[in-house]
Design an enzyme around this catalytic site. Structure first.
Site, mmCIF file in Angstrom:
data_model
loop_
_atom_site.group_PDB
_atom_site.id
_atom_site.type_symbol
_atom_site.label_atom_id
_atom_site.label_comp_id
_atom_site.label_asym_id
_atom_site.label_seq_id
_atom_site.Cartn_x
_atom_site.Cartn_y
_atom_site.Cartn_z
ATOM 1 N N TYR A 41 1.506 -5.755 -12.958
ATOM 2 C CA TYR A 41 0.950 -4.620 -12.197
ATOM 3 C C TYR A 41 -0.299 -4.073 -12.889
ATOM 4 C CZ TYR A 41 0.924 -0.158 -9.643
ATOM 5 O OH TYR A 41 0.573 0.928 -8.863
ATOM 6 N N SER A 62 -5.082 2.379 -9.599
ATOM 7 C CA SER A 62 -3.997 3.152 -10.217
ATOM 8 C C SER A 62 -4.480 3.665 -11.568
ATOM 9 C CB SER A 62 -2.794 2.229 -10.438
ATOM 10 O OG SER A 62 -1.796 2.854 -11.211
HETATM 11 N N1 LIG Z 1 3.058 5.743 -5.978
HETATM 12 C C1 LIG Z 1 2.341 5.751 -7.073
HETATM 13 O O1 LIG Z 1 2.692 6.396 -8.068
HETATM 14 C C2 LIG Z 1 1.041 4.993 -7.132
HETATM 15 C C3 LIG Z 1 0.123 5.349 -8.143
HETATM 16 C C4 LIG Z 1 -1.063 4.638 -8.214
HETATM 17 C C5 LIG Z 1 -1.344 3.640 -7.322
HETATM 18 N N2 LIG Z 1 -0.427 3.321 -6.348
HETATM 19 C C6 LIG Z 1 -0.784 2.252 -5.432
HETATM 20 O O2 LIG Z 1 -0.819 2.764 -4.124
HETATM 21 C C7 LIG Z 1 -0.585 1.716 -3.189
HETATM 22 C C8 LIG Z 1 0.455 2.176 -2.178
HETATM 23 O O3 LIG Z 1 1.689 2.347 -2.838
HETATM 24 P P1 LIG Z 1 2.752 3.475 -2.457
HETATM 25 O O4 LIG Z 1 3.095 4.192 -3.712
HETATM 26 O O5 LIG Z 1 2.299 4.229 -1.281
HETATM 27 O O6 LIG Z 1 4.057 2.606 -2.142
HETATM 28 P P2 LIG Z 1 4.602 2.019 -0.782
HETATM 29 O O7 LIG Z 1 5.718 1.124 -1.172
HETATM 30 O O8 LIG Z 1 4.854 3.118 0.183
HETATM 31 O O9 LIG Z 1 3.367 1.161 -0.256
HETATM 32 C C9 LIG Z 1 3.135 -0.163 -0.598
HETATM 33 C C10 LIG Z 1 2.994 -0.907 0.702
HETATM 34 O O10 LIG Z 1 2.552 -2.244 0.465
HETATM 35 C C11 LIG Z 1 3.232 -3.053 1.385
HETATM 36 N N3 LIG Z 1 3.214 -4.455 0.966
HETATM 37 C C12 LIG Z 1 3.904 -5.055 -0.030
HETATM 38 N N4 LIG Z 1 3.622 -6.368 -0.075
HETATM 39 C C13 LIG Z 1 2.727 -6.596 0.921
HETATM 40 C C14 LIG Z 1 2.058 -7.755 1.398
HETATM 41 N N5 LIG Z 1 2.259 -8.969 0.830
HETATM 42 N N6 LIG Z 1 1.206 -7.615 2.430
HETATM 43 C C15 LIG Z 1 1.001 -6.420 3.002
HETATM 44 N N7 LIG Z 1 1.613 -5.286 2.621
HETATM 45 C C16 LIG Z 1 2.468 -5.382 1.580
HETATM 46 C C17 LIG Z 1 4.634 -2.482 1.470
HETATM 47 O O11 LIG Z 1 5.326 -2.941 2.610
HETATM 48 C C18 LIG Z 1 4.315 -1.005 1.492
HETATM 49 O O12 LIG Z 1 4.106 -0.526 2.798
HETATM 50 C C19 LIG Z 1 -0.142 0.493 -4.010
HETATM 51 O O13 LIG Z 1 -1.240 -0.390 -4.153
HETATM 52 C C20 LIG Z 1 0.221 1.111 -5.354
HETATM 53 O O14 LIG Z 1 0.072 0.205 -6.413
HETATM 54 C C21 LIG Z 1 0.739 3.995 -6.231
#
Ligand SMILES: NC(=O)c1ccc[n+]([C@@H]2O[C@H](COP(=O)([O-])OP(=O)(O)OC[C@H]3O[C@@H](n4cnc5c(N)ncnc54)[C@H](O)[C@@H]3O)[C@@H](O)[C@H]2O)c1
Length: 265
Positions: free
Chosen positions: A160, A147
């Site tokens: 986080y 991130s």
């Molecule tokens: N959306 C943003 O702005 C952003 C920016 C930078 C990084 N990220 C990172 O991208 C990744 C995906 O996030 P997203 O934004 O697509 O959100 P999202 O909520 O769609 O995806 C996160 C996923 O992780 C799963 N999850 C949670 N706990 C879990 C566990 N114990 N075991 C397995 N799966 C689990 C959830 O069910 C979900 O499907 C994350 O690591 C997040 O930190 C997101």
């Protein structure tokens, strides 16, 4: 392009519509990969994600895995190899980013939960995936979805931010040891993307920063971005596809910003 024909990609936490995991899988499937949709539970939403990927022409398996449990991470990789023949590309994407609280009020249990999923989960899966890649003897690609919070501090997200900084350390430590096996390990650092997780952050931070609406908060975010908009799942997916391609064989241990220039180091 069909750069990933004959390869299997596994993405943890990829069972949500409009999530980064789904976007990554769509890109790889469109370039010929077969794939594993994995999430903490394979519910109706995850089944729908898998069905859409099948409709794009891929062989798709669904495998539940709570990444905070090392036994389930091992089983995810073993079941992938059994079902698909190999696990060539592994993306640590599962994450928790919705526990927002001032640092002084964070409960130790919440801290431990975020670290267990975001950082320990990525470690357990990296270990399991690397063992299978080494056994198969064909090298491999491991990509960690870190991130912008891996490069800088953000308020009310201490666990986080710490977990994502830790992911960069994991990326570097793994890259150093796995290069000898033809395995590259890199991190991708996206800025804000309005996924399910991103939408919860929008709600919270628009109020915290005194914006009247979420739309006003997002407009301000776009105005401050050199490329004029927040991120999209397809931006992260494109970076992952390049990192997994032959062109990136000599790139390892990197933490690449995909942020429209919002983050530059
Ligand atoms: N959306 C943003 O702005 C952003 C920016 C930078 C990084 N990220 C990172 O991208 C990744 C995906 O996030 P997203 O934004 O697509 O959100 P999202 O909520 O769609 O995806 C996160 C996923 O992780 C799963 N999850 C949670 N706990 C879990 C566990 N114990 N075991 C397995 N799966 C689990 C959830 O069910 C979900 O499907 C994350 O690591 C997040 O930190 C997101």
């Amino acid at each position: 392009m069909a750069r990933f024909v004959g390869k299997t990609i596994v993405v943890t936490g990829s069972g949500k519509q409009k999530g980064l995991g789904q976007g990554i899988l769509q890109r790889f499937v469109d370039e010929g990969a077969n794939c594993v949709v994995s999430d903490i539970a394979i519910d109706a939403e995850a089944e729908a994600v898998a069905e859409e990927l099948r409709a794009r022409g891929a062989k798709v398996a669904t495998i539940a895995c709570d990444v905070s449990d090392p036994a389930q991470c091992n089983a995810l990789v073993e079941n992938t190899v059994a079902a698909m023949g190999s696990a060539d590309i592994f993306v640590n994407n599962a994450g928790i980013g919705f526990m927002m609280k001032p640092m002084l009020e964070v409960d130790p249990k919440d801290w431990a939960t975020v670290i267990a999923v975001n950082l320990s989960g990525a470690f357990y899966c990296t270990q399991a995936a690397a063992k299978a890649m080494i056994a198969a003897g064909k090298g491999g690609r491991i990509i960690n979805i870190a991130s912008q919070a891996a490069k800088t501090g953000f308020p009310h997200l201490p666990a986080y931010v710490s977990s994502k900084h830790g992911m960069v350390g994991l990326t570097r430590a793994s890259a150093v040891e796995l290069g000898a096996h033809g395995i590259t390990v890199n991190a991708v650092c996206p800025n804000h993307v309005t996924t399910g997780l991103g939408a919860q952050q929008n709600e919270y931070f628009s109020k915290l920063l005194g914006f009247d609406t979420v739309e006003a908060y997002l407009k301000n975010m776009a105005a401050k971005n050199p490329m004029g908009r927040p991120g999209l799942p397809s931006d992260t997916a494109a970076a992952c596809a390049w990192l997994a391609s032959d062109d990136a064989f000599y790139v390892t241990g990197e933490a690449i910003n995909v942020s429209g220039g919002e983050e530059m180091h």
